[in-house]
Motif scaffolding. Structure first.
Motif, PDB file in Angstrom:
ATOM      1  N   UNK A 148      -6.122   4.693 -47.619  1.00 42.11           N
ATOM      2  CA  UNK A 148      -5.397   5.401 -46.597  1.00 42.11           C
ATOM      3  C   UNK A 148      -6.487   6.080 -45.830  1.00 42.11           C
ATOM      4  N   UNK A 149      -7.747   6.103 -46.156  1.00 42.41           N
ATOM      5  CA  UNK A 149      -8.714   6.525 -45.637  1.00 42.41           C
ATOM      6  C   UNK A 149      -8.712   6.121 -44.209  1.00 42.41           C
ATOM      7  N   UNK A 171      -8.616   2.101 -44.088  1.00 44.49           N
ATOM      8  CA  UNK A 171      -9.419   1.011 -44.819  1.00 44.49           C
ATOM      9  C   UNK A 171      -8.401  -0.148 -45.315  1.00 44.49           C
ATOM     10  N   UNK A 172      -7.030   0.249 -45.812  1.00 40.85           N
ATOM     11  CA  UNK A 172      -6.310  -0.588 -46.307  1.00 40.85           C
ATOM     12  C   UNK A 172      -5.829  -1.749 -44.846  1.00 40.85           C
ATOM     13  N   UNK A 173      -5.723  -1.159 -43.900  1.00 34.81           N
ATOM     14  CA  UNK A 173      -5.526  -2.258 -42.717  1.00 34.81           C
ATOM     15  C   UNK A 173      -6.829  -2.938 -42.471  1.00 34.81           C
ATOM     16  N   UNK A 174      -7.776  -2.588 -42.608  1.00 30.88           N
ATOM     17  CA  UNK A 174      -9.071  -3.399 -42.679  1.00 30.88           C
ATOM     18  C   UNK A 174      -9.268  -4.502 -43.825  1.00 30.88           C
ATOM     19  N   UNK A 175      -8.671  -4.151 -44.963  1.00 31.02           N
ATOM     20  CA  UNK A 175      -8.631  -4.989 -46.156  1.00 31.02           C
ATOM     21  C   UNK A 175      -7.588  -6.103 -45.852  1.00 31.02           C
ATOM     22  N   UNK A 176      -6.488  -5.598 -45.410  1.00 33.76           N
ATOM     23  CA  UNK A 176      -5.643  -6.721 -44.985  1.00 33.76           C
ATOM     24  C   UNK A 176      -5.825  -7.634 -44.150  1.00 33.76           C
TER      25      UNK A 176
END
Length: 96
Positions: free
Chosen positions: A36-37, A77-82
């Motif tokens: 969530x960062x 960062x979750x969006x980047x990982x996805x």
């Protein structure tokens, strides 16, 4: 949970691990990072994103282009990982 959902979770976890490992090496970014960062709150810029993409390419053979290095398109960062997981799947790569 289905195998497909488990696979997505594992892939996302692996991508997040790569991201947080790479960013922890960057001297101006904090060590405590989560999905969530936001990139803005940690001061992440396009150079940091290039480092993440480069390491992802080294580890899983998924190339990137300079057009993809706009850090402002990622919510966190979750969006980047996805996004990395989706790119790996499009390229036919398995993260495990």
């Amino acid at each position: 949970m289905t195998d497909s959902a488990n696979t997505r979770q594992v892939d996302r976890r692996l991508a997040l691990e790569l991201i947080t490992t790479v960013l922890a090496e960057r001297p101006h970014l904090p060590d405590q990072l989560s999905e969530t960062t936001t990139l803005d709150e940690i001061g992440m810029d396009s150079l940091d994103l290039i480092v993440v993409f480069s390491r992802f390419e080294e580890q899983w053979g998924v190339p990137y282009s300079e057009e993809e290095t706009d850090w402002t398109v990622f919510e966190n960062l979750g969006h980047l990982a996805d996004t990395l997981v989706a790119r790996a799947r499009t390229a036919g790569r398995d993260l495990r």
